[in-house]
Scaffold this active site. Structure first.
Site, PDB file in Angstrom:
ATOM      1  N   GLY A 125      -0.449 -10.582  -2.128  1.00  0.00           N
ATOM      2  CA  GLY A 125      -1.221 -11.705  -1.598  1.00  0.00           C
ATOM      3  C   GLY A 125      -2.649 -11.315  -1.329  1.00  0.00           C
ATOM      4  O   GLY A 125      -3.091 -10.211  -1.658  1.00  0.00           O
ATOM      5  N   ASP A 146      -3.288 -22.709   5.405  1.00  0.00           N
ATOM      6  CA  ASP A 146      -3.003 -22.143   4.078  1.00  0.00           C
ATOM      7  C   ASP A 146      -1.568 -22.479   3.675  1.00  0.00           C
ATOM      8  O   ASP A 146      -0.791 -21.606   3.290  1.00  0.00           O
ATOM      9  CB  ASP A 146      -3.225 -20.630   4.097  1.00  0.00           C
ATOM     10  CG  ASP A 146      -3.391 -20.063   2.680  1.00  0.00           C
ATOM     11  OD1 ASP A 146      -3.657 -20.845   1.743  1.00  0.00           O
ATOM     12  OD2 ASP A 146      -3.248 -18.837   2.506  1.00  0.00           O
TER      13      ASP A 146
END
Length: 849
Positions: free
Chosen positions: A529, A644
């Site tokens: 990520g 997010d």
């Protein structure tokens, strides 16, 4: 104090009673009123709702010291160009507007302000007053300060004027000394007198307040449990009705509902249609189906108001779920006073679909903390009704003029959070400017000294503000000098982080982490990520965990690391990933989580060798994620905006339970005085709320937008951005909305699902997903509404054709979830905030106040 208040009330009462006999309303007025775009040319212009606005020049008493102007820029939040992009500028008080009006008729006066730059004038230097019909409506008013405090691009003020006996109605706009005034639009609309009934005056036994001839300002007008109603959809009075969700208190937000489409609203002589449109009376908010839960909380709305005024609170009711007396009975409290007990809508009107409204008046003093209006509903337990529940359909709050013929309150004060954000942004702009211009100022010694002094002053201010804002972590790092840098030049937090997390999550040593990951063996990487790699690891002799290690070259760093610890160490919920601990030794930033055996939601949707998930399982995963987000928005002590939301941040455990993860970008949301947080735009393209992107103003509705994209991603099983597709299909969110409008959405759903979804379930699912993607955040549903609709979709899938059964089961599932949140919130608040604890103890006081 009480003597002065009593005098004020006495004068107000005497004025209203006296003028009541001097004026008579005329509901049959044929005068259509005026809708003026100030500063516009002779040609009529049409707004986004299709209404025509004419020019204002011919209504001015003089053209001296006035000028027409055009705004130098258009704020993206403006709902329409007309009337906001043109303005009338006033330099003196010698000019007024004069309007011929029908005698003895009430009028709505609406004033539109867009605080922009006109003819080079600074909007923050504009202060002015507005007087109409002898009443001061605004005094020393600053549109720029008001818009900034409310974080709005434009301001609308609506007033209900007393009738003029004969002649003209004058509206005078007067700039303060050395200042200027402006107005963008004026509406003057004749109206029937909808205030003919006296209001019950709370706190004064058996007292009623006549409203017929009092001037009123509309403070709030809400379609409770329903959607936004624009002026062209109102019942003849061009009013705007807003969603009530932003004003609800705590996590006990109840359940929204709608009347059966076959039930018609039956207006009467005492409640004509002009009181409120059908959409208000055919939707409502109740407490939910659980009697046990309802007995222990109040359905509560809170409003910020100006002190030293009397307010009229109008509550709209229309029963469409029960049809017998004593089936739903509740108490009404306004500002901690019992307004009505018991309240039984069916007993009042005699049947379903028959609207009624109740007016109550309450005085708000200037005592510290009293500048609020609380409206609360609670079941009347003593009546032993069939259902322990309450219902409200609409709510309006009006401010009354005082004895000095004044309605003007002070300009609002921008919140500390907004001030801090601006200081931080200004500091950043200054730093960037210094970096660009450093070589130019190096030659000037005197200038350099002055610049250094200014930099130091700004840094000190910003550091002090940021200490207050970010809490102990950053404060400790700055003041103790315990941060250090790695060879990459990246700053890492010091051991003071341990102090924050002590007792909340575990502090791992680096040797424990290395042992559990086989020294970060690449074969153990299970995800990558923005923060860095995620490893499968073990601790304590075999317990599986997920270990996220910061990548030194990642753009995410100290702040995200601290935010993740700060957020997750305080949050515990079945649908949020659990943080076990962290490590910040040797320049490393490492987080340790529960292991999610089935990985991310994304890897089960497309570009995978894994078998496709069946529709019901996808729905259950969406519901789990929605529950987690709903908890963040309403269940924590402060609203938390994830920022997010995407399918890679929805993880699945060994039992396929969905858990929201990755809180590195999360932000604490606005308080009661705000509707958003001003912040730099962060998130993932494809999921990013376009309104947030344009305005850099974050709300929980930004999460709702992102989750809407997730819902379509789950349904269509394709990437949210795919550059290989034709232009209109690149963005899944945009393309899904196009297909929804065209009625071709069935063509883009996952081929594995075609023909395998109950049509009613698919319709409800796509309907709520589409609403999540609406352009304006205020039009989008809350996460609570999204959750209920997903629960309903699941029940429609499991009970095809059983609409009523599905709705009841959805209500039960939703109520169970919100009850858990409310219970958790009560416990947390009791521990951390004695003031809110006291409020909660009042909420469960069945005797009322």
């Amino acid at each position: 104090m009480m003597k002065s208040i009593s005098k004020t009330l006495l004068f107000a009462l005497c004025y209203c009673f006296f003028t009541h006999f001097l004026a008579k309303s005329n509901p049959d007025s044929t005068h259509k009123g005026y809708i003026l775009s100030c500063g516009a040319s002779e040609d009529a212009a049409t707004d986004a709702d299709g209404r025509k606005w004419g020019p204002d020049a011919k209504f001015l008493t003089s053209s001296r010291d006035t000028e027409a102007a055009t705004a130098q820029y258009q704020d993206p939040s403006l709902p329409t160009v007309v009337p906001y992009m043109t303005a009338r500028i006033f330099k003196s008080s010698s000019t007024s507007y004069k309007f011929p009006v029908t005698p003895n008729t009430r009028h709505w006066l609406r004033l539109y302000f867009y605080p922009s730059t006109y003819n080079g004038l600074d909007p923050f230097t504009s202060y002015f007053s507005v007087v109409a019909n002898g009443v001061t409506l605004l005094h020393n008013f600053s549109g720029a300060i008001t818009a900034k405090a409310f974080t709005q691009g434009y301001i609308i003020r609506e007033f209900c004027l007393t009738p003029v006996g004969s002649g003209d109605l004058n509206v005078t706009i007067t700039p303060a000394k050395g200042s200027y005034a402006y107005v963008n639009g004026i509406e003057l609309v004749p109206m029937p007198d909808i205030f003919q009934k006296p209001a019950i005056f709370l706190g004064f036994s058996d007292q009623y307040l006549e409203l017929t001839s009092c001037t009123l300002q509309t403070m709030f007008r809400l379609n409770v449990g329903g959607q936004f109603i624009p002026p062209n959809k109102d019942s003849g009075l061009t009013r705007t009705w807003y969603d009530d969700f932003p004003y609800l208190f705590g996590s006990g937000i109840g359940v929204t509902s709608r009347a059966d489409k076959n039930l018609s609203i039956q207006y009467s002589k005492s409640v004509p249609e002009v009181i409120a449109p059908v959409d208000v009376y055919s939707t409502g908010r109740t407490m939910g189906p659980s009697a046990r839960v309802n007995a222990n909380y109040n359905l509560t709305w809170i409003f910020q108001v100006d002190a030293n005024f009397t307010y009229v609170v109008r509550l709209h009711f229309c029963e469409y779920e029960v049809n017998k007396i004593n089936e739903r009975v509740f108490d009404i409290y306004i500002n901690n006073q019992t307004a009505q007990s018991p309240s039984d809508i069916i007993a009042w009107v005699g049947g379903q679909g028959r609207p009624i409204y109740k007016d109550f008046a309450a005085y708000v003093s200037d005592s510290p903390g009293d500048e609020e209006m609380w409206v609360q509903l609670h079941p009347t337990v003593s009546m032993k009704p069939k259902h322990l529940n309450a219902l409200l359909n609409g709510l309006e709050i009006f401010k009354m003029n005082d004895s000095n013929m004044n309605l003007a309150g002070p300009n609002p004060v921008p919140s500390q959070m907004l001030t801090d954000a601006e200081a931080e942004a200004e500091s950043k702009r200054f730093s960037e400017s210094e970096a660009r211009n450093g070589p130019l100022i190096a030659g000037g010694v005197a200038g350099g000294v002055a610049s250094c002094a200014l930099v130091v002053a700004i840094v000190v201010v910003v550091v002090v503000k940021k200490k207050k804002k970010t809490g102990k972590i950053l404060s400790s790092v700055i003041t103790n000098g315990s941060s250090h840098s790695s060879s990459t030049g990246k700053t890492f937090p010091g051991s003071q982080i341990s102090n924050l997390a002590a007792g909340l999550c575990r502090h791992f040593s680096l040797s424990e982490i290395k042992h559990g990951t086989k020294n970060f063996d690449e074969s153990r990487v299970i995800g990558v990520g923005g923060f860095g790699n995620v490893y499968r690891g073990t601790i304590d002799g075999g317990t599986k965990v997920a270990i996220k290690r910061s990548n030194p070259s990642s753009e995410q760093g100290v702040h995200e690391f601290q935010t993740e610890i700060e957020m997750l160490s305080k949050l515990r919920h079945r649908h949020l990933v659990s943080l076990i601990g962290f490590c910040e030794e040797g320049g490393e930033m490492i987080l340790v989580y529960d292991y999610m055996a089935n990985g991310t939601l994304r890897e089960h949707l497309y570009k995978t060798n894994k078998p496709p998930l069946p529709w019901k399982q996808r729905l259950e995963i969406c519901i789990g994620a929605a529950r987690g987000l709903h908890y963040l928005h309403t269940g924590a002590r402060h609203t938390i905006i994830h920022r997010d939301v995407k399918t890679t941040n929805i993880l699945l455990d060994e039992k396929w339970v969905a858990k929201v993860s990755d809180f590195g970008l999360s932000k604490t949301g606005p308080n009661l005085e705000q509707d958003h947080v001003s912040t730099m735009v962060k998130g993932s393209f494809g999921y990013l709320d376009p309104e947030y992107f344009r305005r850099q103003q974050l709300t929980e509705k930004s999460d709702v937008y992102s989750f809407g994209v997730v819902l379509f991603e789950v349904l269509c099983a394709r990437p949210v951005l795919d550059a290989s597709l034709p232009k209109e299909q690149v963005s899944l969110g945009d393309y899904a909305r196009i297909c929804e409008r065209k009625g071709t959405l069935h063509e883009i759903i996952d081929p594995h699902l075609k023909g395998r979804i109950n049509p009613e379930c698919l319709r409800k699912f796509t309907e709520i997903a589409g609403k999540c993607l609406l352009d304006h955040g205020t039009d989008r549903p809350s996460m609570g509404d999204v959750l209920w609709n997903l629960e309903f979709s699941l029940q429609l899938e499991e009970h095809p054709g059983g609409m009523l059964v599905a709705e009841n089961k959805a209500n039960n599932a939703y109520a169970t979830h919100t009850a858990t949140i409310a219970a958790d919130e009560a416990i947390v608040n009791d521990d951390v905030d004695s003031n809110r604890s006291a409020v909660f103890s009042q909420l469960v006081d069945l005797k009322g106040r």
